[in-house]
Design an enzyme around this catalytic site. Structure first.
Site, short mmCIF file in Angstrom:
data_model
loop_
_atom_site.label_atom_id
_atom_site.label_comp_id
_atom_site.label_asym_id
_atom_site.label_seq_id
_atom_site.Cartn_x
_atom_site.Cartn_y
_atom_site.Cartn_z
N GLU A 21 0.84 -1.19 0.00
CA GLU A 21 0.00 0.00 0.00
C GLU A 21 0.87 1.25 0.00
OE1 GLU A 21 -3.70 -0.42 2.15
OE2 GLU A 21 -3.14 1.37 3.31
N PRO A 25 1.46 11.34 -2.37
CA PRO A 25 2.35 12.40 -1.89
C PRO A 25 1.55 13.59 -1.38
CG PRO A 25 2.26 12.39 -4.29
CD PRO A 25 1.51 11.18 -3.83
N THR A 52 -3.91 4.87 -0.95
CA THR A 52 -4.87 5.33 0.05
C THR A 52 -5.53 6.65 -0.34
OG1 THR A 52 -3.20 6.52 1.34
CG2 THR A 52 -3.55 4.21 1.88
N ARG A 127 -15.36 3.13 4.81
CA ARG A 127 -16.09 4.27 5.38
C ARG A 127 -15.14 5.44 5.58
NH1 ARG A 127 -17.74 4.94 11.55
NH2 ARG A 127 -15.54 5.56 11.50
N GLY A 128 -13.94 5.16 6.04
CA GLY A 128 -12.98 6.21 6.38
C GLY A 128 -13.07 6.56 7.86
N ASP A 129 -11.99 7.15 8.36
CA ASP A 129 -11.95 7.52 9.78
C ASP A 129 -12.69 8.83 10.02
OD1 ASP A 129 -10.31 5.32 10.31
OD2 ASP A 129 -8.50 6.46 9.79
N HIS A 186 -13.43 -3.92 15.07
CA HIS A 186 -13.44 -2.48 14.88
C HIS A 186 -13.76 -1.77 16.19
CE1 HIS A 186 -14.66 1.50 13.40
NE2 HIS A 186 -14.03 1.20 12.28
N LYS A 202 -21.42 -6.17 4.16
CA LYS A 202 -20.62 -5.61 3.06
C LYS A 202 -20.44 -6.65 1.95
CE LYS A 202 -17.24 -3.99 5.81
NZ LYS A 202 -16.01 -3.26 6.23
N GLN A 213 -7.13 -5.28 8.67
CA GLN A 213 -6.31 -4.32 9.41
C GLN A 213 -5.07 -5.06 9.91
OE1 GLN A 213 -4.98 -1.52 9.94
NE2 GLN A 213 -6.88 -0.46 10.55
#
Length: 321
Positions: A21, A25, A52, A127-129, A186, A202, A213
């Site tokens: 991953e 930049p 990402t 979802r994202g943080d 999670h 999902k 993770q």
């Protein structure tokens, strides 16, 4: 080729593939740093490269006088463009991340259309943080609150369904959809069982595979796979590995990623806390041992998180692939 096809090919050949991953930049930087990170890893024939997605965030700083200062965290834009450039330059399937945070359904649809035009047919749906100034995740008013809904939108586009309705005669996208899984649950899940139920949702919405993770105890990964299979989740599950590299990681990684550091690893790091090179080597050797056990178990891909620094990933890959 879609990632799920690459995974099934690796399973058929009983050969574990290497993947990693990348962070985009910072705004204003060029491709030089990206190329410098990728070039030495190409020797290990990566199955794919993930890129990402970072939303703009707000960071809180408390001054010495007790007052609070808020400032915008520097952005890392360009996930789709960088993914397309990488795929064209290196000929490796590239997987841009796509998140719910900060995006409307229309923004997501536009991003997917751009990906399709650029030949990017793989996406990791997250979802994202939550932002640092949010007590809980806040979706865009016209967006998605859960990754399940994002997966459903992508899968719908594959069927010719768009935000404003179905398009009967259209070019159908063919995205292979990956999602995240959490071997150690999670942080927002009420229980491990609830977390697995959300993951199953999902998959039912259209996801093709799972990337986990990071974790440091393989038994937790194997238990996670067992629980997934018992819940009716049959898609491939790819383990995510990040080598511990600093003493600070003993505190930072569990707090940030919800993972537990095995006592044996923590004890060894603490015993060498004043020797940065030794700590880094301890973390690298632990990841090598993890990788070897996972390869022996027949996982189709090992997904590594370099976090911008590839030297230890190179050493691991050179040893196990």
């Amino acid at each position: 080729m879609n990632i799920v096809d690459i995974i099934h090919s690796a399973l058929a050949q009983r050969k574990t593939r290497f993947a990693f991953e990348l962070l985009p930049p910072l705004k204003g930087d060029g491709m030089e740093g990206i190329s410098a990170a990728i070039d030495p890893l190409m020797a290990f024939d990566p199955a794919y490269i993930n890129v990402t997605f970072h939303r703009e965030g707000i960071k809180q700083t408390v001054r010495a006088d007790g007052s609070t200062e808020w400032h915008v965290v520097r952005r890392r834009p360009g996930t789709v463009g960088i993914s397309a450039a990488i795929q064209k330059k290196y000929g490796v399937e590239t997987v841009p991340h796509l998140i719910c945070g900060g995006l409307s359904k229309y923004d997501i649809e536009d991003a997917l259309i751009d990906m399709d035009f650029l030949g990017l047919h793989n996406v990791l749906a997250l979802r994202g943080d939550k932002s640092q100034n949010e007590r809980r995740f806040m979706p865009h008013p016209q967006g998605h609150a859960h990754a399940t809904d994002l997966v459903r939108q992508i899968a719908g586009m594959n069927r010719g369904e768009f935000v404003d309705g179905e398009v009967e005669e259209c070019h159908h996208s063919r995205f292979s959809i990956g999602v995240a899984g959490y071997p150690e649950t999670h942080e927002e899940a009420a229980s491990p069982e609830e977390d697995i139920r959300h993951l199953k949702a999902k998959i039912d919405a259209g996801a093709d595979y799972i990337v986990t993770q990071l974790f440091y105890d393989n038994s937790r990964f194997f238990d996670f796979v067992t629980r997934c299979r018992a819940a009716g989740i049959g898609v491939p599950i790819i383990p995510g590995i990040k080598p511990l590299s600093t003493v600070r990681h003993l505190e930072l990684l569990p707090r940030t990623f919800g993972c537990r550091i095995p006592e044996e690893l923590a004890r060894e790091v603490e015993a060498h806390r004043d020797d940065k090179a030794a700590v880094r080597q301890i973390g690298t050797e632990w990841a090598i041992a993890q990788s070897r056990e996972l390869i022996a178990a027949g996982v189709p891909v090992l997904h590594y998180y370099p976090m911008g620094k590839a030297e230890n990933i190179i050493e691991i890959a050179r040893t196990v692939f």
